[in-house]
Design a protein around this motif. Sequence first.
Motif: not given
Length: 617
Positions: A95-122
């Motif tokens: 839903a964050l269509r205006t997002l230009t930078t997303l940084t989540l490095k260095g954590n213990g995040i599991t699971g897959g990368i949601p296909k909805e990441f493709g909606n981050l058009s900016s």
Amino acid sequence: MDRAPGLMSLKMEMLFAALILAYLQSFVLSNPQGDALIALKLSMNVPNNQLTDWNQNLVNPCTWTNVICDKSSNVFSVTLSDINCSGTLSPMIGALRTLTTLTLKGNGITGGIPKEFGNLSSLISLDLGNNRLSGEIPSSLGDLKKLQFLTLSQNNLIGAIPESLASLQNLTNILLDSNNLSGQVPNHLFQIPKYNFTGNHLNCGGLNLHLCESYSGDSGGSHKSKIGIIVGVVGGFVILFLFGGLLFFVCKGRRKGYKREIFVDVAGEVDRRITFGQLKRFAWRELQLATDNFSEENILGQGGFGKVYKGVLADNTKVAVKRLTDFESPGGDAAFQREVEMISVAVHRNLLRLIGFCTTTTERLLVYPFMQNLSVAYRLRERKPEEPVLDWTTRKRVALGAARGLEYLHEHCNPKIIHRDVKAANVLLDEDFEAVVGDFGLAKLMDVRKTNVTTQVRGTMGHIAPEYLSTGKSSGRTDVFGYGIMLLELVTGQRAIDFSRLEEEDDVLLLDHVKKLEREKRLDAIVDRNLNKNYNIQEVEMMIKVALLCTQASPEDRPAMSEVVRMLEGEGLAERWEEWQHVEVTRREEYSRLQRRFDLGEDSLYDQDAIELSGGR
């Protein structure tokens, strides 16, 4: 007729209250961006001691930790590195269509990368490195047409690299190393300046492992690297020879007494000559190296037109680099030229000095000295536990220093300058904790021949003067209002708007909160608890009085900054305060009288006022 002024004052107060209420409601109503971030926080299992101000009942995310918004309150940067998460990624992130930078490095995040990441058009930069992500890289990432930086290193991703990534024409950096990927690397990805596919089961087009990695900008071939080295060495000798010749002629010219300007343009920069006093013109590469390629980890803050990065020059000088992000939009490039012009002529010990600038065909940057002790806001509310509290003596010195800086801008600069965003976050502290007023990105030249009207109100809610918020008209007294709020921040240590006070009272605005406590003569309840009663109550009272005089509703009633300086130095405060008290008592009595009439059911008067307030203004 006697009550006409009182009614007019009441109407203006009601108008201002309505404007503030409309603004506050924007925080409380549902916000899809806030909802998406709350969902991300919950799915990632963020520890309880992290992101404590991410409140799902107050879903405007622009005030949250590690979230940065643009001028239109759209989220464009979220940085959640190394905060010990253990959950998964929420699909609602799309839903964050205006997002230009997303940084989540260095954590213990599991699971897959949601296909909805493709909606981050900016999206321009995506960093999910050093987690425990599994599954395949979704092909929907190929829809991120603006993406320049993609980091998925050090995860447990499997499968082939999607062919769709090869269509990302703007991609300049792709790091997929240390996963369990397999198959053929799409050929187009080898044309990207920086890539790393090592530590996988990938076919990079040959048996040599070095073909899977490039940091030189070449396509991986050692032949090109050797040529580059030879060209670099030869080029170095040529530059050294030319520089020696240039130095010879400069020295020769000086011996003859010539005063000549030498212009040396760096390749790739705008070919024009700009000279402002002793400002240095930096090369783009110089600032890129100084800031570690403008790393998100080096961000110090964000101003009206861009981000500010901490940097270290080649000579180990620490600097703050302001990188303008929208100079190509209306007002962007003009803002750069205006800021350079104004700061170059505004020289005062309590104003931030401009070291230099950089211009290229695509970039505009400003370089300032690095303020070792950051901002007043940081020292009041964001300091680390091991860092000392801003003591009362220092707070007094900051109040006076900031006042002197603004006095210089308003009354001694030519042309005069309005800052338009005075607040604790824009008052910096040097190595001696002296106040330095910074961030002239929102400043505006003061034209004394006509009223200053802007088509877009700029500033920070809670600090904006009522007349500027309602009419767009700014003046030196607009800054005086913001300065008064900054004084209240210094005394209380609190933010200009604080929703936590809703639990105990109705005053979310710091100004209303302090006024109430001052009327009740509860000065000790006003002062920052971090001071542990180490302050002079008479000096606190003086500073509060100056702040309340500065924040009067009518700009004509506020003192000029030169008068503020005198009052802080102990001259003329008693007289101004006595005059203001008389006006305040009269106003409150009139307001109470009218309120009692409303309560008795005089609906006709109330309705008439409502009609007049809703009409043209």
